[in-house]
Write a protein that holds these residues in place. Sequence first.
Motif, PDB file in Angstrom:
ATOM      1  N   UNK A 161       0.868  -1.192   0.000  1.00 53.33           N
ATOM      2  CA  UNK A 161       0.000   0.000   0.000  1.00 53.33           C
ATOM      3  C   UNK A 161       0.898   1.232   0.000  1.00 53.33           C
ATOM      4  N   UNK A 162       0.607   2.166  -0.873  1.00 50.12           N
ATOM      5  CA  UNK A 162       1.363   3.404  -0.985  1.00 50.12           C
ATOM      6  C   UNK A 162       0.391   4.594  -0.998  1.00 50.12           C
ATOM      7  N   UNK A 163       0.830   5.707  -0.336  1.00 55.34           N
ATOM      8  CA  UNK A 163       0.034   6.943  -0.307  1.00 55.34           C
ATOM      9  C   UNK A 163       0.869   8.094  -0.802  1.00 55.34           C
ATOM     10  N   UNK A 176      -2.787   3.531  -3.163  1.00 55.26           N
ATOM     11  CA  UNK A 176      -2.857   2.387  -4.086  1.00 55.26           C
ATOM     12  C   UNK A 176      -2.507   1.115  -3.331  1.00 55.26           C
ATOM     13  N   UNK A 177      -3.076  -0.014  -3.832  1.00 52.36           N
ATOM     14  CA  UNK A 177      -2.834  -1.329  -3.219  1.00 52.36           C
ATOM     15  C   UNK A 177      -2.502  -2.324  -4.355  1.00 52.36           C
ATOM     16  N   UNK A 234      -6.539   0.749   5.349  1.00 54.50           N
ATOM     17  CA  UNK A 234      -6.169  -0.648   5.103  1.00 54.50           C
ATOM     18  C   UNK A 234      -6.747  -1.129   3.787  1.00 54.50           C
ATOM     19  N   UNK A 235      -6.007  -2.099   3.170  1.00 55.24           N
ATOM     20  CA  UNK A 235      -6.427  -2.764   1.921  1.00 55.24           C
ATOM     21  C   UNK A 235      -6.804  -4.196   2.256  1.00 55.24           C
ATOM     22  N   UNK A 285      -4.783  -7.318   3.896  1.00 57.16           N
ATOM     23  CA  UNK A 285      -3.533  -7.707   3.255  1.00 57.16           C
ATOM     24  C   UNK A 285      -2.478  -6.608   3.293  1.00 57.16           C
ATOM     25  N   UNK A 286      -2.851  -5.346   3.673  1.00 55.52           N
ATOM     26  CA  UNK A 286      -1.895  -4.256   3.780  1.00 55.52           C
ATOM     27  C   UNK A 286      -2.545  -3.004   4.308  1.00 55.52           C
ATOM     28  N   UNK A 287      -1.737  -2.047   4.771  1.00 57.76           N
ATOM     29  CA  UNK A 287      -2.281  -0.801   5.295  1.00 57.76           C
ATOM     30  C   UNK A 287      -1.215   0.222   5.588  1.00 57.76           C
ATOM     31  N   UNK A 288      -1.654   1.468   5.927  1.00 60.13           N
ATOM     32  CA  UNK A 288      -0.761   2.555   6.235  1.00 60.13           C
ATOM     33  C   UNK A 288      -1.468   3.534   7.186  1.00 60.13           C
TER      34      UNK A 288
END
Length: 836
Positions: free
Chosen positions: A31-33, A47-48, A101-102, A112-115
């Motif tokens: 995950x990117x911001x 994005x994920x 979170x994604x 599966x992912x987060x920030x």
Amino acid sequence: MISTWVSVIVMLVAFVNGARNEDDIQPCAEVQTSSSVVPLGSPVTATCVIRDGCHLVIGQAVHIEWRLGDRSLPGSQVANESGRFSEVVIPSFNHTREFLTCCVRASPVQVVGGVEIRAGYPPEAPQNLSCQTNLTTPETLTCSWDPGQQETHLRTKYTLHIKIWDSNENHTYELLPGVHRYTIPRSGFVLFSDMEIYVKAVNELGEAASAPIVLEPVSAAKFDPPTIVKVQVVPKKFGCLKLSWSLSQQQAWMRDYRFNLEVQLKTADNSQRSEQPILVSRVRPTRSVDQCRLLHGTQYLVQIRVRYQQGPWSEWSSSRAGVTLESAPTGRLDSWMKASGDHMHKQLNIHLFWKPSKQFRANAQNVSYIVSVKRVPGEKGKLCSTKGNYCTFKLPEKAKKVYLSAINAAGKSLPTEVRIYLPKAPSVISDVTVLPHDDRSLLVQWRSLVSSSLTGFVVEWRPLLETDLSLTQFEITDRNQTQFLTTGSFEPYKPYGISVYPRFKDGIGLPQTVNAYSRQKAPSMVPEIQINKIWQSQIELTWEEMPLDQRNGIIQNYKIFYWDKKGPIKVVNADPEERRVVLKDLNNVSPYKAFMMVSTFGGSLNGSTIHFEIEALDAVAVVMIVTLSGVGLSFLIVFIVLTYFRNQQRLKGQFWPAVPDPANSSIRRWTSESTQDSHLSWDNEEPDPMYLSHLSFLDLPVKLSKEDDDPWLSNAEDTSDLGESICDSPFIRGYSGSNSDSVPYATVIFSGPCNSPTPKEAHVYLRSESTQPLLETEESFSPKCYHNVASDRMPSDQCFFGPSHDCVPEKGADPGILWDDFPFLRALALNDTQND
């Protein structure tokens, strides 16, 4: 810190949902911001991307979802062969800190992912930077500032920057988070060297710096309170004082520098105080300061404070007293006069009060006042002399004004003329009310009638718990004023008497007076209830008036609470003026309890409980019954006595018939000196004397039987000729009776004297059955009206009893004998005539 949180989340997701291989542990998604720290309310894009080796998507379609905290976000999935890429846009990020979170749609949904995204504001420039030097040991320089009104919601770092111009030194001091004050040690500044100082604030969104200030540390020093050495009078200068002062011992080394000085003066009685401190610029501590344009002969309390150049002011010094030179009093006095007594006889008592007007100056500490009937005060004509503010005296005859003067050691004031106004009956004031304004003032309001002679009003107030008249205060108002704000030292919970007087052109009207309190509370005590009277089913309760110093306010009401064992609690309100209450419809079976509650505007207080009960027949009822019975019996006795005296003779005849007493049956005892009453008197020993006019004897049969009718009863209706027959009379030959020694009573018919009116009914004695012999008496007595008298004592042509139509001598009678003078013999003579 941000990377740490991201790493923790990624490692957690990889451990749960990633490839489980000890040698190769990779996250299942990335995950990117655009930024992990953004301005609050700005948009955020993320994005994920799902890794190919993620076991959650092997052999099945991938569906990606986004969540911000607990809330789902709509995302856009990129159409490609794998379908493992997704993008989300947050239009406005309104959280100061939240996780994005994604997730993969499975059963259940798997993360599966987060920030972590944080939001806030860039720092504002620090405001109000100021520094102050402390010259006491240890010497320091303290600077403080305001971080601004807006909260950044982000960690902000502050640093203090100092640049010393003379030495070209720079110093930076870091501050702890949230601290906006810093103290610089003595090694970081020079007292007499200019410095540039500013503060910088930095956070992840930006930085800002305050406006720099330039100062000399010594000019920023707050000095210790100075000391007033002495206060002296300036010779030959009225209204001036000379002040000598110094710095504290620790700062005395600066005595040669020039300071700015402020002087605060107020009179000792606090009646005068300078509105603004008096500024004295650039003065050395070694030089004294003169203060003029003060009141003459007045004691002042003096305070000073200092500062160096434009530095902060020191605290005020301790007070020091000084007195200016005295001079004669100036200005006039405001006066208020009340008269009492008999003005018709010129005996008036005057109560005169006064106070300084705004223009009056005593010009001395010791001032006395003289009231005199002469304009120039002296021993002659002086009515009183006092140091107070009032005087009481008797007004001399024909005096219509007095003069009030103030005198001190330097002289006397011009006299104030006070006219004597007589009290007048009319009162034009009504509805006086007093409202507390604050702890030191009361608002007095009133109404007045329109009167052409009305010139104004006088508002007077004094404490009611004090007897000292010097505590009386007053204020004079004009005729158009209907309210006044009294100011003074009003004590809470203490009563004050406030009066409003109308002033006329020729006198003072009647006042309206009310009691007032600046503040009220519950009373300090409750009166003791006393049982005064008890009636059947009623009881009267009374109590004494509360002491004025125990009321703590205006009494609003007294409430009596009473109850018995069976009934509910009942309440009765009592009039505060009457101080009594009657409890009605009480039950005489069960005892009662009662207590009193006293209330003011400030609260209420309950008294002690009393016990009482109503008896079936109480003392009052017994007294009333006995009283009514006695009164009724007394009326009955009086009625019987009055009836007896009004009908005495009739009652005697009914209960005690008048029977002749044989012992008093001799005709010799029948006199003419009696009244016209023919009944015997029971009050005297012998019967009442009667007038004899006719005597006859009855003819009785020799024998009487019980079968024969009673001749007295048979002839009761006609007795006119009962005396015509004297058959068997003891005075006739051939008389015989049952007892030769006794004779029956004869019928005797009485009438009044010859000159008396003829009675309506003849008085008759009927025959008695008694055979008691007639008693003869031999005692001597004076001739009665019917006895014979010597013919030479009375004319032959005159009756003994006076002239009468019956007094005519019979023919053939001896002219020397008057039969009317011998009624008994006349009766015998009449009987003999008839027999012949």
